[in-house]
Design a protein around this motif. Structure first.
Motif, PDB file in Angstrom:
ATOM      1  N   THR A 457       0.832  -1.220   0.000  1.00 23.59           N
ATOM      2  CA  THR A 457       0.000   0.000   0.000  1.00 23.59           C
ATOM      3  C   THR A 457       0.857   1.258   0.000  1.00 23.59           C
ATOM      4  O   THR A 457       0.682   2.126   0.846  1.00 23.59           O
ATOM      5  CB  THR A 457      -0.920   0.017   1.227  1.00 23.59           C
ATOM      6  OG1 THR A 457      -0.109  -0.095   2.419  1.00 23.59           O
ATOM      7  CG2 THR A 457      -1.912  -1.130   1.181  1.00 23.59           C
ATOM      8  N   VAL A 458       1.841   1.357  -0.897  1.00 31.44           N
ATOM      9  CA  VAL A 458       2.641   2.575  -0.987  1.00 31.44           C
ATOM     10  C   VAL A 458       1.855   3.603  -1.788  1.00 31.44           C
ATOM     11  O   VAL A 458       1.673   3.445  -3.005  1.00 31.44           O
ATOM     12  CB  VAL A 458       4.001   2.306  -1.651  1.00 31.44           C
ATOM     13  CG1 VAL A 458       4.808   3.595  -1.736  1.00 31.44           C
ATOM     14  CG2 VAL A 458       4.774   1.257  -0.864  1.00 31.44           C
ATOM     15  N   ALA A 459       1.375   4.618  -1.119  1.00 33.76           N
ATOM     16  CA  ALA A 459       0.589   5.651  -1.794  1.00 33.76           C
ATOM     17  C   ALA A 459       1.498   6.536  -2.638  1.00 33.76           C
ATOM     18  O   ALA A 459       2.630   6.837  -2.245  1.00 33.76           O
ATOM     19  CB  ALA A 459      -0.164   6.480  -0.772  1.00 33.76           C
ATOM     20  N   SER A 460       1.012   6.946  -3.788  1.00 34.37           N
ATOM     21  CA  SER A 460       1.780   7.843  -4.650  1.00 34.37           C
ATOM     22  C   SER A 460       1.089   9.192  -4.730  1.00 34.37           C
ATOM     23  O   SER A 460      -0.130   9.294  -4.583  1.00 34.37           O
ATOM     24  CB  SER A 460       1.940   7.240  -6.050  1.00 34.37           C
ATOM     25  OG  SER A 460       0.676   7.059  -6.659  1.00 34.37           O
ATOM     26  N   GLN A 461       1.888  10.209  -4.963  1.00 33.23           N
ATOM     27  CA  GLN A 461       1.384  11.578  -5.093  1.00 33.23           C
ATOM     28  C   GLN A 461       1.651  12.048  -6.517  1.00 33.23           C
ATOM     29  O   GLN A 461       2.807  12.174  -6.918  1.00 33.23           O
ATOM     30  CB  GLN A 461       2.088  12.501  -4.093  1.00 33.23           C
ATOM     31  CG  GLN A 461       1.734  13.976  -4.242  1.00 33.23           C
ATOM     32  CD  GLN A 461       0.276  14.245  -3.903  1.00 33.23           C
ATOM     33  OE1 GLN A 461      -0.213  13.836  -2.852  1.00 33.23           O
ATOM     34  NE2 GLN A 461      -0.422  14.930  -4.795  1.00 33.23           N
TER      35      GLN A 461
END
Length: 601
Positions: A457-461
């Motif tokens: 669950t590595v969120a990206s911006q």
């Protein structure tokens, strides 16, 4: 079993095992032959990274019919007029390369001397296939096809076409740096990858083959001792790389990879670079041939000096002298995001007054001056979305918006201030704690990212404007091949032409950082990995590289709330006692030791 003489075909194949390890090895031998022939222009063509085709054309002196025949015999060379091998000044001298390559490939040699007819000779895996006249301009063209075609055991151990192409590019780059007086072109799959003109200066050629930023971020090296001269280009300590693949070393115009020289470069930068960073240098040593032995390695990539201590000392002192003369210079690459944060604002009256103000001169001391103020974006610490005012100047403590926590309940204590915009000073129940804010936050970001990757669950911006990062073609190839895996880490990028990557999103936990440096370091790291390993198997290395770019930098002013937030997160994060590079993140000075310093105990 009785001893027997080996047939020439087998001898050549054995020699090929020493001289021709991969397409880049064959390319190196052919380009060196062109240089020794006095060429002023060398053109290279590759297909499938050299696995299908390696072709080298030059405008050198050329060969006649009889010389072509002799050139394909073992230990036949024009480069040793006598037996003084210790005085050799040419790139090659053994006479093994052409027959060795021809024994494991289909080789076509076309050559013509000025004023004579051209001649062609084709050798198919050691056997003569064809010869006859040919139309060719003065010079020589050598075409190598189906390398190791008849040796499947060797062929299957070669790496992918992309990896072999990267090795070939590195060879051409190093040979082109060694001879800035010669023009070079490299064409792969019909597309030109390298093109440099002859007659350039050394620094111009190095910058053309590495990075256009190098010229502005380097110093010249020039040192003479007796008959030995050291010249070259040394990158500033702040202009560094994640791996040591941008260190180019040459001895009498010969590219070498020598442990002595690499160690000397490392020693020269020892006090100016972190252990995991590497300088960018190109150093040229010119010395009498009798002071160096180039006949110690089959591929002539290693040398042996008669006085190694002197050479090492020259490199260390030459580099340090050049860097010292560079003075306070640092990398000339201001971050656009940082510059855009500077705003012109009307000055407000000083709420604290001036410590120099007196009743008689208060009107002068309190006159407002225009000032440029810098506003930072959101805090790098999770849970702090609002922008806090920085602590007022002049040593006056920030007004507490909440009761001060009890230090007895926190092992790392309560933040009392910041020193040199780098170290947090905290008061614990049993002493004084000093925290390196960058090292500590780097570890926290690493642990967050590691946990996120494990949970998938590595969120990206997403970036408001996609950023183009220019790199060399091999670095772009490595990133493109791993783009799907990098997206699992929150980094979304795609190819943008032959030598650029387009970054569309970065890991959200990194905040707004230097995207170019992040992508460049990741490309360097990928170059050091085994292709067979997935990035998930190297999660610590990738996450560590990203964490370093996403952490609070030294020199950032933190307010009390941010400092305490950092301390609290350190207390509950595993391995927070050391940074990603093994350095301590905090130290404690016990209360008893403080009392001893003041003679109370």
């Amino acid at each position: 079993m009785s001893i027997r003489r080996l047939p020439n075909s087998l001898i050549n194949r054995i020699a090929a095992g020493e001289v021709v390890e991969r397409p880049a090895s064959a390319l190196k031998e052919l380009v060196e032959n062109a240089i020794d022939a006095g060429a002023s222009q060398i053109n290279i063509r590759l297909d499938q990274g050299g696995l299908d085709l390696v072709q080298v054309s030059d405008n050198g002196c050329g060969m006649g019919r009889d010389d072509i025949v002799l050139a394909l015999e073992r230990h036949a060379t024009s480069k040793l007029p006598d037996e003084a091998i210790e005085l050799v000044t040419t790139m090659g001298f053994r006479g093994e390369a052409l027959p060795s390559i021809a024994s494991v490939s289909r080789m076509t040699i076309e050559s013509r001397m000025a004023g004579e007819d051209g001649w062609s000779r084709v050798i198919d895996h050691g056997e003569l296939a064809h010869e006859g006249p040919t139309a060719i301009p003065p010079g020589t063209k050598v075409r190598v096809e189906q390398l190791f075609g008849n040796v499947p055991a060797r062929r299957k151990f070669l790496r992918s076409a992309r990896s072999e192409y990267a090795a070939c590019t590195d060879i051409v780059r190093r040979l082109a740096m060694a001879r800035p007086d010669i023009g070079f072109t490299l064409e792969h799959q019909g597309r030109k990858a390298i093109a440099v003109q002859g007659g350039e200066s050394g620094p111009e050629r190095v910058a053309a083959l590495t990075s256009r930023d190098l010229r502005a971020n380097s110093v010249g090296v020039d040192l003479q001792r007796e008959e030995i001269r050291l010249t070259g280009v040394a990158g500033l300590p702040t202009y560094n790389r994640g791996v040591a693949d941008h260190q180019f070393l040459f001895v009498n115009g010969r590219p070498v990879k020598d442990r002595l020289l690499v160690g000397a470069v490392r020693g020269a930068y020892a006090e100016m670079l972190a252990r995991d960073r590497h300088p960018v240098v190109a150093l040229f040593i010119e010395m009498p041939p009798e002071l160096v032995d180039v006949n110690v390695h089959p591929a002539k990539t290693e040398v042996r000096f008669r006085e190694p201590a002197m050479i090492r000392g020259m490199i260390v002192s030459g580099l340090r002298k050049a860097l010292d003369e560079g003075g306070f210079r640092a990398v000339q690459r201001p971050a656009e995001s940082a510059l855009s944060n500077w705003q012109r604002e009307p000055a407000a009256p000083d709420p604290q007054g001036s410590i120099f103000a007196t009743q008689g001169r208060s009107n002068i001391a309190q006159q407002p001056y225009p000032s440029a103020q810098m506003h930072e974006g959101a805090s790098a610490f999770s849970g702090f979305d609002r922008q806090e005012d920085l602590a007022p100047l002049m040593g006056k403590a920030e007004e507490a918006s909440a009761p001060v926590p009890d230090g007895a309940r926190h092992p790392l204590g309560i933040a009392r201030g910041q020193v040199a915009k780098t170290y947090i000073v905290a008061e614990a129940e049993d002493g004084l704690v000093i925290v390196d804010q960058h090292a500590a936050h780097e570890r926290l970001v690493l642990e967050r990212m590691r946990k996120a990757v494990e949970g998938g669950t590595v969120a990206s911006q997403a970036l408001l404007m996609a950023e183009v990062v220019e790199l060399d073609e091999n670095a772009c190839d490595r990133l493109e091949a791993r783009a799907a895996e990098l997206s699992d880490f929150g980094l979304e990028l795609e190819r943008f032409g032959p030598s650029a990557m387009l970054v569309r999103a970065t890991p959200a936990m990194l905040g707004s950082g230097d995207v170019k440096s992040l992508v460049t370091d990741l490309a360097d790291e990928l170059g050091a990995y085994d292709e067979a390993l997935s990035l998930k198997e190297r999660v610590d290395h990738v996450a560590s590289t990203m964490a370093c770019h996403g952490s609070v930098r030294a020199g950032r002013v933190l307010n009390v709330a941010e400092m305490n937030a950092l301390l609290r997160e350190m207390e509950v994060t595993p391995h927070s006692g050391q940074c990603n590079h093994g350095r301590p993140t905090w130290v404690k000075l016990a209360l008893e030791d403080v009392e001893k310093l003041f003679g109370r105990k």
